[in-house]
Design an enzyme around this catalytic site. Sequence first.
Site, PDB file in Angstrom:
ATOM      1  N   HIS A 122      35.219  51.791  76.747  1.00  0.00           N
ATOM      2  CA  HIS A 122      35.749  52.541  77.886  1.00  0.00           C
ATOM      3  C   HIS A 122      34.797  53.721  78.089  1.00  0.00           C
ATOM      4  O   HIS A 122      34.225  54.227  77.118  1.00  0.00           O
ATOM      5  CB  HIS A 122      37.125  53.160  77.600  1.00  0.00           C
ATOM      6  CG  HIS A 122      38.204  52.208  77.207  1.00  0.00           C
ATOM      7  ND1 HIS A 122      38.339  51.706  75.943  1.00  0.00           N
ATOM      8  CD2 HIS A 122      39.236  51.700  77.923  1.00  0.00           C
ATOM      9  CE1 HIS A 122      39.402  50.924  75.893  1.00  0.00           C
ATOM     10  NE2 HIS A 122      39.963  50.891  77.072  1.00  0.00           N
TER      11      HIS A 122
ATOM     12  N   ASP B  11      35.321  56.498  75.668  1.00  0.00           N
ATOM     13  CA  ASP B  11      35.029  56.237  74.246  1.00  0.00           C
ATOM     14  C   ASP B  11      33.652  56.774  73.898  1.00  0.00           C
ATOM     15  O   ASP B  11      33.352  57.009  72.727  1.00  0.00           O
ATOM     16  CB  ASP B  11      34.965  54.732  73.939  1.00  0.00           C
ATOM     17  CG  ASP B  11      36.249  53.999  74.267  1.00  0.00           C
ATOM     18  OD1 ASP B  11      37.304  54.635  74.235  1.00  0.00           O
ATOM     19  OD2 ASP B  11      36.168  52.784  74.554  1.00  0.00           O
TER      20      ASP B  11
ATOM     21  N   GLU C 141      43.099  41.983  82.313  1.00  0.00           N
ATOM     22  CA  GLU C 141      43.633  41.746  80.965  1.00  0.00           C
ATOM     23  C   GLU C 141      45.150  41.913  81.035  1.00  0.00           C
ATOM     24  O   GLU C 141      45.666  43.032  81.069  1.00  0.00           O
ATOM     25  CB  GLU C 141      43.016  42.759  79.982  1.00  0.00           C
ATOM     26  CG  GLU C 141      43.469  42.537  78.547  1.00  0.00           C
ATOM     27  CD  GLU C 141      42.857  43.539  77.575  1.00  0.00           C
ATOM     28  OE1 GLU C 141      41.669  43.858  77.721  1.00  0.00           O
ATOM     29  OE2 GLU C 141      43.580  44.010  76.690  1.00  0.00           O
TER      30      GLU C 141
ATOM     31  N   GLU D  62      44.400  38.678  75.674  1.00  0.00           N
ATOM     32  CA  GLU D  62      44.547  39.306  74.355  1.00  0.00           C
ATOM     33  C   GLU D  62      45.731  38.663  73.635  1.00  0.00           C
ATOM     34  O   GLU D  62      46.840  38.574  74.182  1.00  0.00           O
ATOM     35  CB  GLU D  62      44.777  40.818  74.511  1.00  0.00           C
ATOM     36  CG  GLU D  62      45.016  41.498  73.173  1.00  0.00           C
ATOM     37  CD  GLU D  62      44.836  43.006  73.208  1.00  0.00           C
ATOM     38  OE1 GLU D  62      43.968  43.488  73.955  1.00  0.00           O
ATOM     39  OE2 GLU D  62      45.564  43.694  72.481  1.00  0.00           O
TER      40      GLU D  62
ATOM     41  N   HIS E 298      48.936  40.673  73.432  1.00  0.00           N
ATOM     42  CA  HIS E 298      49.598  40.850  74.731  1.00  0.00           C
ATOM     43  C   HIS E 298      50.378  39.594  75.108  1.00  0.00           C
ATOM     44  O   HIS E 298      51.470  39.682  75.680  1.00  0.00           O
ATOM     45  CB  HIS E 298      48.571  41.154  75.828  1.00  0.00           C
ATOM     46  CG  HIS E 298      47.856  42.460  75.641  1.00  0.00           C
ATOM     47  ND1 HIS E 298      46.901  42.909  76.524  1.00  0.00           N
ATOM     48  CD2 HIS E 298      47.963  43.414  74.684  1.00  0.00           C
ATOM     49  CE1 HIS E 298      46.441  44.092  76.128  1.00  0.00           C
ATOM     50  NE2 HIS E 298      47.070  44.413  74.997  1.00  0.00           N
TER      51      HIS E 298
ATOM     52  N   ASP F 278      40.425  39.036  73.938  1.00  0.00           N
ATOM     53  CA  ASP F 278      40.565  40.170  73.024  1.00  0.00           C
ATOM     54  C   ASP F 278      41.189  39.629  71.750  1.00  0.00           C
ATOM     55  O   ASP F 278      42.378  39.248  71.715  1.00  0.00           O
ATOM     56  CB  ASP F 278      41.399  41.299  73.649  1.00  0.00           C
ATOM     57  CG  ASP F 278      40.498  42.322  74.343  1.00  0.00           C
ATOM     58  OD1 ASP F 278      39.309  42.001  74.571  1.00  0.00           O
ATOM     59  OD2 ASP F 278      40.968  43.434  74.649  1.00  0.00           O
TER      60      ASP F 278
ATOM     61  N   ASP G 267      47.786  45.375  67.309  1.00  0.00           N
ATOM     62  CA  ASP G 267      46.316  45.224  67.281  1.00  0.00           C
ATOM     63  C   ASP G 267      45.775  44.964  65.878  1.00  0.00           C
ATOM     64  O   ASP G 267      44.852  45.654  65.418  1.00  0.00           O
ATOM     65  CB  ASP G 267      45.639  46.485  67.866  1.00  0.00           C
ATOM     66  CG  ASP G 267      45.731  46.551  69.384  1.00  0.00           C
ATOM     67  OD1 ASP G 267      45.999  45.518  70.022  1.00  0.00           O
ATOM     68  OD2 ASP G 267      45.543  47.664  69.927  1.00  0.00           O
TER      69      ASP G 267
ATOM     70  N   ASP H  45      39.642  43.647  69.636  1.00  0.00           N
ATOM     71  CA  ASP H  45      40.506  44.761  70.052  1.00  0.00           C
ATOM     72  C   ASP H  45      41.562  44.924  68.946  1.00  0.00           C
ATOM     73  O   ASP H  45      42.745  44.646  69.128  1.00  0.00           O
ATOM     74  CB  ASP H  45      41.136  44.465  71.414  1.00  0.00           C
ATOM     75  CG  ASP H  45      41.740  45.716  72.031  1.00  0.00           C
ATOM     76  OD1 ASP H  45      41.792  46.742  71.332  1.00  0.00           O
ATOM     77  OD2 ASP H  45      42.167  45.662  73.199  1.00  0.00           O
TER      78      ASP H  45
HETATM   79  C1  XUL Z   1      45.470  48.001  75.249  1.00  0.00           C
HETATM   80  C2  XUL Z   1      44.243  47.197  75.360  1.00  0.00           C
HETATM   81  C3  XUL Z   1      43.036  47.910  75.865  1.00  0.00           C
HETATM   82  C4  XUL Z   1      42.151  47.068  76.727  1.00  0.00           C
HETATM   83  C5  XUL Z   1      41.014  47.832  77.367  1.00  0.00           C
HETATM   84  O1  XUL Z   1      46.572  47.285  74.836  1.00  0.00           O
HETATM   85  O2  XUL Z   1      44.219  46.041  75.006  1.00  0.00           O
HETATM   86  O3  XUL Z   1      42.329  48.388  74.769  1.00  0.00           O
HETATM   87  O4  XUL Z   1      41.602  46.010  76.016  1.00  0.00           O
HETATM   88  O5  XUL Z   1      41.452  48.914  78.095  1.00  0.00           O
HETATM   89 CO    CO Z   2      42.726  44.640  74.843  1.00  0.00          CO
END
Ligand code: XUL
Ligand code: CO
Length: 438
Positions: free
Chosen positions: A101, A104, A232, A268, A271, A296, A309, A338
């Site tokens: 990001h 970051d 995402e 992800e 998610h 992710d 995560d 991630d």
């Molecule tokens: C948050 C997430 C973020 C995205 C990028 O849940 O997954 O880190 O991957 O903004």
């Molecule tokens: Co993510």
Amino acid sequence: MSEIFTNIPKIEFGGADCRDPLKFKFYDPERVVLGKKMSEHLPFAMAWWHNLGAAGTDMFGRDTADKSFGAEKGTMEHAKAKVDAGFEFMQKLGIRYFCFHDVDLVPEADDIKETNRRLDEIANYIAAKIARTGIKCLWGTANLFSNPRYMNGAGSTTSADVFCFAAAQIKKALDLTVRFGGRGYVFWGGREGYETLLNTNMKFEEENIARLMRMAVEYGRTIGFTGDFYIEPKPKEPMKHQYDFDAATAIGFLRKYGLDGDFKLNIEANHATLAGHTFQHDLRVSAINGMLGSIDANQGDLLLGWDTDEFPFNVYDTTMCMYEVIKAGGLTGGFNFDSKTRRSSYTAEDMFYAYILGMDSFALGLLKAAAIIEDGRIDGFVRDRYASFSEGIGKAIVEGRTTLAELAERAEAMGKPELPEPGRQEYLQSIINSIMFS
Ligand code: XUL
Ligand code: CO
């Protein structure tokens, strides 16, 4: 610049029986699987925010890990020390990509002009490392959720001024992504959602998100970004309800607003499970719609209702993931960890152990998925299950040569159908187990 992880050697392949914690057990980059090197099947990426930033803080306690890398946090010296640490880390593990990001990379200033100046300074530093190592960006993104101005989201904000700041950050993050050779650009709608419909115009917010994405595509294409944009999906957290709930929802949104030609999805694992799906489910939904772009790579804890995560450990999940990826013909993106180490895994060694676990879990998943495909029983079973649609009336249905009335007439003539062939879930699961543990 001196070495930062002085007690960590280059991580080599040691083999399944190797007991050295600083060696790969399954990830053997040169090994050829289904005609391609493991390293080509698995373009791994380091997540800048977790690996170089997250230090164990949670809602109940402060940092446990020291991620200063020898510099004072909040300074440009620290930003540079993170670059040094990150590139050394990736080189030691043989990782060829990173994800970031904007915020970051440098400490965010009050004035965006100063933040952008700092970003230019760090970009020069990163670009020199890229030139020296060949390591590139997998995808970049703008953090449009941490700063208080984004309390109501970015594209979904109630303030046109805040919308402008979101545009400014996306523009800069796209510039950086292109400069770092990025394959993709991600929109994770961190606060693109709502807490209550009592104060929310959902239709307007979704239209505005689409407007922001459309402008990002237009700008990206003018500066030479040829990669994919990604949504995402995530159903909730931080908002109660997020608009990019899951793969199916995001695909519907992209098609409605004509963005599906420029966008794919970044799925992800954690998610997908928060949305009440398996990881494999959201990968399959993406793949059958031609939208599987990037991954992710992490895993959640099904006993907890939030995004933990964790580093990927469940080899059934990585196997079914790689099964989907191979069937889809690979990713245009890659596998971004991630993922963060647990709060009590606070040393530099733990950072390496975590990536070794994640890379090995995916390497093992790749080997097992290839074995399932080569074995052929699962694919054959699924194919045969629909055999009644390959001939006779079934074929006529598939080819659109029947009417509802004709089919009804046929059913009445039969009186009662035969039961379908058994689904044999347990038999298929035991095939999977025999392949997993052979
Ligand atoms: C948050 C997430 C973020 C995205 C990028 O849940 O997954 O880190 O991957 O903004
Ligand atoms: Co993510």
